[in-house]
Enzyme design. Structure first.
Site, short mmCIF file in Angstrom:
data_model
loop_
_atom_site.label_atom_id
_atom_site.label_comp_id
_atom_site.label_asym_id
_atom_site.label_seq_id
_atom_site.Cartn_x
_atom_site.Cartn_y
_atom_site.Cartn_z
N CYS A 37 1.48 -33.92 -39.16
CA CYS A 37 1.71 -32.62 -39.72
C CYS A 37 1.20 -31.94 -38.67
CB CYS A 37 1.09 -32.56 -41.01
SG CYS A 37 0.95 -30.78 -41.55
N GLU A 38 2.02 -30.75 -38.27
CA GLU A 38 1.42 -29.56 -37.31
C GLU A 38 0.49 -28.67 -37.95
OE1 GLU A 38 4.85 -26.20 -37.29
OE2 GLU A 38 5.06 -27.83 -35.74
N HIS A 39 0.33 -28.79 -39.12
CA HIS A 39 -0.74 -27.80 -40.03
C HIS A 39 -2.05 -28.63 -39.95
CE1 HIS A 39 3.42 -26.23 -41.85
NE2 HIS A 39 3.03 -25.80 -40.87
N HIS A 40 -2.09 -29.90 -40.18
CA HIS A 40 -3.59 -30.44 -40.40
C HIS A 40 -3.75 -31.56 -39.43
CE1 HIS A 40 -2.24 -28.51 -44.29
NE2 HIS A 40 -3.44 -28.09 -44.23
N GLN A 62 8.56 -31.99 -41.40
CA GLN A 62 9.50 -32.99 -41.85
C GLN A 62 10.91 -32.17 -41.67
OE1 GLN A 62 9.18 -35.57 -45.15
NE2 GLN A 62 11.20 -35.76 -45.50
N HIS A 69 3.36 -37.41 -47.08
CA HIS A 69 2.65 -36.61 -46.22
C HIS A 69 1.13 -36.75 -46.72
CE1 HIS A 69 6.07 -33.77 -44.57
NE2 HIS A 69 6.70 -34.80 -45.37
N CYS A 83 -1.24 -34.99 -45.84
CA CYS A 83 -1.71 -33.66 -46.29
C CYS A 83 -1.94 -33.40 -47.50
CB CYS A 83 -1.24 -32.44 -45.13
SG CYS A 83 0.70 -32.38 -45.48
#
Length: 206
Positions: free
Chosen positions: A96-99, A137, A165, A167
């Site tokens: 995940c590019e956020h976490h 995704q 996910h 996250c």
């Protein structure tokens, strides 16, 4: 390069990202270890910065590869075959590019050929290359569909991703076992509801 492929390729035309040295990367890992309250000098962690950087080279190896290059070779000797080609249950792991925590799932990829077909190993390779980058995704689903459509120009492309996910599972609301499903349809799969339904049935979603 096809316009669709150019659109979805990493920012090769933009200014290249300045990459730190391996030593700087290892120092950053050591900083994070100290930030969480660990002692990087203790026996079990002495080699951890080196191991993490080496693991990142593998986990994010997709940045050094171009998916379109995998699809350059196609085959025309198909005896007039014009029906759907479906690869189901392709396993993938992304982050995940956020976490920067894992996305674990499987991909289902289909296309209807228009005179040319791909070697069966090429589609999993494309999924893997895109997955080995920081992702959402939704973006991953569209990238896989668009690069196959642009390289092969088939009558249609369909992609479905099902993934959990971490996250959501490991942090935040901690919804263990929850699966996210995304789809992307091109050509006949978008325009012909019967063809789309047939794809979903063959995947096992209808």
């Amino acid at each position: 390069m096809d316009a669709t492929i150019r659109k979805l390729a990493p920012a090769a035309a933009a200014e290249p990202v300045s990459r730190p040295s391996r030593e700087e990367a290892e120092a950053a890992v050591e900083t994070l270890l100290r930030w969480i309250g660990e002692d990087p000098a203790r026996e079990g962690l002495v080699d951890t910065p080196r191991r993490v950087v080496k693991a990142y080279e593998e986990l994010y190896g997709g940045y050094g590869q171009q998916p379109a290059d995998v699809l350059t070779r196609t085959f025309e000797e198909v005896a007039g075959y014009q029906e759907m080609v479906l690869l189901r249950d392709i396993p993938f792991t992304s982050h995940c590019e956020h976490h920067m925590v894992p996305i674990i799932g499987k991909a289902h990829v289909a296309y209807v050929p228009d005179g040319r077909v791909l070697g069966l190993s090429k589609i999993p390779r494309v999924v893997e290359i895109f997955a080995r980058r920081l992702q959402t995704q939704e973006k991953l689903t569209e990238q896989v569909a668009a690069v196959i459509d642009g390289a092969l120009t088939p009558k249609g492309v369909a992609v479905m991703l099902e993934a959990e996910h971490m996250c959501m599972s490991m942090r935040g609301i901690r919804t263990h076992g929850s699966t996210t499903v995304t789809t992307s349809f091109y050509g006949v799969f978008r325009d012909d509801r019967e063809e789309q339904t047939r794809f979903l049935a063959m995947v096992g979603r209808r």
